[in-house]
Design an enzyme around this catalytic site. Structure first.
Site, short mmCIF file in Angstrom:
data_model
loop_
_atom_site.label_atom_id
_atom_site.label_comp_id
_atom_site.label_asym_id
_atom_site.label_seq_id
_atom_site.Cartn_x
_atom_site.Cartn_y
_atom_site.Cartn_z
N ASN A 24 8.97 -53.86 54.15
CA ASN A 24 8.50 -52.48 54.17
C ASN A 24 7.01 -52.36 53.89
O ASN A 24 6.46 -51.27 53.95
CB ASN A 24 9.30 -51.62 53.18
CG ASN A 24 10.70 -51.33 53.71
OD1 ASN A 24 11.00 -51.66 54.86
ND2 ASN A 24 11.52 -50.72 52.89
N ASP A 117 19.25 -43.39 63.23
CA ASP A 117 19.43 -44.52 62.34
C ASP A 117 20.76 -44.37 61.62
O ASP A 117 21.16 -43.25 61.32
CB ASP A 117 18.27 -44.50 61.33
CG ASP A 117 18.00 -45.86 60.76
OD1 ASP A 117 18.90 -46.38 60.12
OD2 ASP A 117 16.89 -46.36 60.97
C1 UD1 Z 1 11.13 -46.13 53.85
C2 UD1 Z 1 11.71 -47.52 53.96
C3 UD1 Z 1 13.22 -47.50 53.73
C4 UD1 Z 1 13.54 -46.82 52.42
C5 UD1 Z 1 12.87 -45.46 52.34
C6 UD1 Z 1 13.04 -44.78 50.99
C7 UD1 Z 1 10.26 -48.59 55.56
C8 UD1 Z 1 10.12 -49.23 56.90
N1 UD1 Z 1 11.43 -48.05 55.28
O1 UD1 Z 1 11.67 -45.35 54.91
O2 UD1 Z 1 13.70 -48.84 53.72
O3 UD1 Z 1 14.94 -46.65 52.33
O4 UD1 Z 1 11.45 -45.58 52.57
O5 UD1 Z 1 12.60 -45.60 49.97
O6 UD1 Z 1 9.35 -48.63 54.74
N2 UD1 Z 1 12.00 -37.07 55.29
C9 UD1 Z 1 11.89 -35.80 55.83
N3 UD1 Z 1 10.79 -35.51 56.61
C10 UD1 Z 1 9.80 -36.41 56.85
C11 UD1 Z 1 9.92 -37.71 56.29
C12 UD1 Z 1 11.04 -38.01 55.50
O7 UD1 Z 1 12.76 -34.94 55.63
O8 UD1 Z 1 8.82 -36.08 57.55
C13 UD1 Z 1 13.17 -37.39 54.43
C14 UD1 Z 1 14.07 -38.47 55.02
O9 UD1 Z 1 15.00 -37.94 55.92
C15 UD1 Z 1 14.73 -39.04 53.77
C16 UD1 Z 1 13.64 -38.90 52.71
O10 UD1 Z 1 12.70 -37.95 53.22
O11 UD1 Z 1 15.82 -38.22 53.40
C17 UD1 Z 1 12.93 -40.19 52.38
O12 UD1 Z 1 12.41 -40.76 53.55
P1 UD1 Z 1 11.10 -41.68 53.55
O13 UD1 Z 1 10.66 -41.92 52.14
O14 UD1 Z 1 10.12 -41.07 54.48
O15 UD1 Z 1 11.66 -43.03 54.14
P2 UD1 Z 1 11.02 -43.94 55.28
O16 UD1 Z 1 9.54 -44.02 55.11
O17 UD1 Z 1 11.58 -43.55 56.60
#
Ligand code: UD1
Length: 422
Positions: A24, A117
């Site tokens: 990550n 996903d």
């Molecule tokens: C990253 C990690 C993943 C980990 C996650 C949380 C990578 C490649 N993946 O995923 O392994 O499980 O962090 O630690 O680094 N959300 C929204 N809107 C947005 C962005 C996110 O609603 O614009 C929500 C998502 O649906 C989720 C939450 O925020 O419920 C957390 O997501 P996020 O922290 O963004 O995870 P990733 O960066 O996708």
């Protein structure tokens, strides 16, 4: 050929395992290389499929990328392309992190929307609204995010939730914006700190790395750099859970134990003994684990990526555990596979209640994502008989040398290829 893992339970894991760089982190660091013309070199990269996939995304943007074992070199042209290739992006969700660097560098970005996903919906609204605050326009057109900016300017941005991906994209755009950007309620994961460190080496001016307020003073240009990826705390924690579940003793090297303070504390509550030294830690368990509760939260909370390991440990613990998932709503889907292995587990909304049993029983199971797959293998290590774990390409995406590492610790696991036509 189709591959699966054959796992025979009962072995006590013992020995030392080395962990390399975090999946990550490396993918975002590779994207960050786009911010400077010239050759950026990243070392301690994990040899997993996502790294060559990200290399393909960068090649589709005009970069020359070489992947040599754990070293990735990215030569970025003076004017990288702004349009990421659909085929490369569709295979790799994390490739959306090229959006911020491309807007900053090219003033334009066209990035196909990554597909769905198995762990739940992953919207991009916070990524987009942050980039808009910096002066970009963002639209969804024909399944692609299309972003434009005449020029980026500093802004005050409050995130609704400390999203890892949104924090990274906004940060990578803000480093080249004119003026000062403040990102409040920013994610604090060690992988964000790693990205800040590399950006600072490239000449970015960032304050508050590792806190929930990031202040970025934009600069006019960045230089390429050489950077070593931090050790993968999720992989390290997976081995720690494996030691605790098999009543073994495992030393994990290459991960900063402070990134796992809460995880190691949970394992101590479950009855494990831990020894902590710089860059390594040991987990030993002498008897059956006690049941403990887990609540997933953004860092420094318990990582959602370790929730399957928490369910696996709870499945064989003495007592009843409550596991609460606060980050990805669909992450409990794999619990049905745990039930197939004899776990007494039920879910209701974002809670799971797991009543520990003495011994699990082998069954064929299917991995739905990287971490669910690893959790199923840990459970299989504590099951009677031989478990077949299918759809293991997910596990291979997150764990370099998964089978080799487990075998070296004494696990009875092998990779089996079968011809589906037979
Ligand atoms: C990253 C990690 C993943 C980990 C996650 C949380 C990578 C490649 N993946 O995923 O392994 O499980 O962090 O630690 O680094 N959300 C929204 N809107 C947005 C962005 C996110 O609603 O614009 C929500 C998502 O649906 C989720 C939450 O925020 O419920 C957390 O997501 P996020 O922290 O963004 O995870 P990733 O960066 O996708």
């Amino acid at each position: 050929m189709v591959e699966h893992f054959a796992v025979r339970g009962g072995a006590r894991l013992s020995g030392t395992v080395d962990v390399v760089g975090a999946k990550n982190s490396v993918l975002k660091l590779m994207a960050a290389a786009l911010l400077a013309e010239g050759t950026t070199t990243i070392t301690n990269c994990p040899e997993i499929l996502d790294v060559p996939l990200m290399a393909d995304v960068l090649r589709s943007l005009g970069c020359t990328v070489t992947v040599d074992g754990g070293t990735v070199s990215i030569d970025v042209p003076a004017e990288p392309g702004a349009q990421a290739d659909y085929r490369s992006v569709s295979k790799l969700r994390a490739s959306v992190c090229v959006l911020g660097p491309l807007v900053a560098r090219c003033r334009r970005a066209v990035v196909p929307l990554p597909g769905g996903d198995a762990i739940g919906s992953r919207p991009l609204d916070m990524h987009a609204s942050g980039l808009r605050k910096l002066g970009a326009t963002t639209e969804i057109e024909h399944g692609r995010v299309v972003a434009h900016a005449e020029g980026l300017h500093g802004a005050q941005i409050w995130l609704d939730f400390p999203s890892v991906g949104a924090t990274e994209n906004i940060l990578m755009a803000a480093v080249l914006a004119e003026g000062t950007t403040v990102i409040d309620n920013a994610a604090r994961e060690p992988e964000i700190v790693d990205l800040c460190t590399m950006l600072q080496q490239m000449g970015a001016k960032i304050e508050g790395s590792g806190s929930s307020t990031l202040t970025v003073h934009g600069v006019t240009g960045l230089q390429p750099t050489e950077h070593r990826v931090i050790g993968d705390r999720i992989v390290g924690a997976t081995w720690a859970f494996a030691a605790a579940m098999t009543r073994g003793e495992v030393t994990v090297r290459g991960v900063d134990p402070h990134h796992l303070d809460l995880v190691l504390d949970k394992l101590r509550s479950a009855g494990a003994h831990t020894d902590i030294a710089p860059g390594e830690f040991t987990v030993r368990m002498d008897g059956r684990p006690n049941a403990v509760d887990f609540v997933t939260l953004p860092y420094p909370g318990f990582a959602t990526d370790l929730q399957p390991m928490a369910i696996a440990l709870s499945a064989i613990a003495d007592g009843t555990s409550m596991i609460t998932e606060n980050v990805f709503e669909a992450r409990f889907r794999f619990v049905d596979e745990m039930v197939r292995l004899g776990a007494d587990a039920r879910t209701d909304g974002h809670h799971a209640v797991v009543r520990g049993v003495e011994r699990l029983s082998s069954a064929p199971v299917w991995a739905s994502d990287i971490r669910a797959g690893a959790g199923l293998v840990l459970a299989a290590l504590c099951a009677d008989g031989q478990t077949e774990v299918w759809d293991i390409e997910h596990i291979d995406r997150g764990y370099p040398r998964f089978v080799e590492n487990l075998r070296a610790l004494g696990a009875d696991i092998s990779r089996v290829s079968t011809d589906p036509a037979r």
